[in-house]
Write an enzyme that holds these catalytic residues in place. Sequence first.
Site, PDB file in Angstrom:
ATOM      1  N   CYS A  74      45.334  36.791  42.818  1.00  0.00           N
ATOM      2  CA  CYS A  74      45.337  36.345  41.420  1.00  0.00           C
ATOM      3  C   CYS A  74      44.158  37.013  40.728  1.00  0.00           C
ATOM      4  O   CYS A  74      43.004  36.849  41.158  1.00  0.00           O
ATOM      5  CB  CYS A  74      45.202  34.822  41.370  1.00  0.00           C
ATOM      6  SG  CYS A  74      44.990  34.112  39.723  1.00  0.00           S
ATOM      7  N   CYS A 185      47.889  41.078  35.961  1.00  0.00           N
ATOM      8  CA  CYS A 185      48.117  39.736  36.488  1.00  0.00           C
ATOM      9  C   CYS A 185      49.207  39.878  37.539  1.00  0.00           C
ATOM     10  O   CYS A 185      50.206  40.589  37.316  1.00  0.00           O
ATOM     11  CB  CYS A 185      48.562  38.785  35.376  1.00  0.00           C
ATOM     12  SG  CYS A 185      49.131  37.169  35.946  1.00  0.00           S
TER      13      CYS A 185
END
Length: 290
Positions: A74, A185
């Site tokens: 992440c 992302c």
Amino acid sequence: MPSNAPIGVFDSGLGGLSVLQAVRALLPHESLLYVADSAFAPYGERPDAFIAERSLAVGRWLRERGAKAFVVACNTATAHGVAALRADASWPVVGVEPGIKPAATASRSGVIGVLATAATLRSARFADLLARHTAQGQRFLCQPGHGLVERIEAGDVDSPAVMALLERYVAPMVAQGADTLVLGCTHYPFLIPAIQQRFGGALTLIDTGAAIARQLQRRLEADDLCAPRTPGASGDMQLFTTANVHALQTMADRLLVNPPVAQTVEIGRIDGAVWPATDTAIKTASALAD
């Protein structure tokens, strides 16, 4: 730590499955524990201290279950939580970061778009990354992808609503001459078909999943933690989520070969309390349960 112990992989939600897929492809003999902290997604709209605490809480939960290494799959959690994780335990911790360096190399126009969460873009880690890899004359157009993670968490990767968000965020970059787009992302690789449908060959898309898997392999080799290789055998895999299990199962079935049955888990705060789930997570879980 025994070499046949599992590797923990963590994301704020479902996006890290794109990294898990890359790790499985490169290291099929390794056992994997994946945690989607979807009850608290998206991290990109959360305070920095919250992101650091959730990262640490999930890291400790995985360590308690015997993980020998930890992949923070992440970008937002890496930007605001990886330092705390590395300080908390002497185990290999591999983070992710937007592919600024490969994008700078790939771009012919010198104009590069970066689509990432607001928390990633405001981080000192990202500012340092830009400073280190921006060549003279290059421009990086940084755009927060507000709303995209929520759509992906709900299993939506190509609806009119998603296409409208991509039009709002990506089209202005192309209009300013961008020929390369960094997917900053780990959720965003799920949008590659939609981006290609709308923008065709106008953009080179930069995804770092394979690079993360290679870095993990290097760390395991350096610490003598590689699992034994048995011809024809694959390591175990377990999938966990802090929200509705159906979303994780649905996405895992799309991406992974023979995925296991996903399980729900509660991971509270380090002090024993529990953060309230986001309104988005509550609505998503409710919709998926109906």
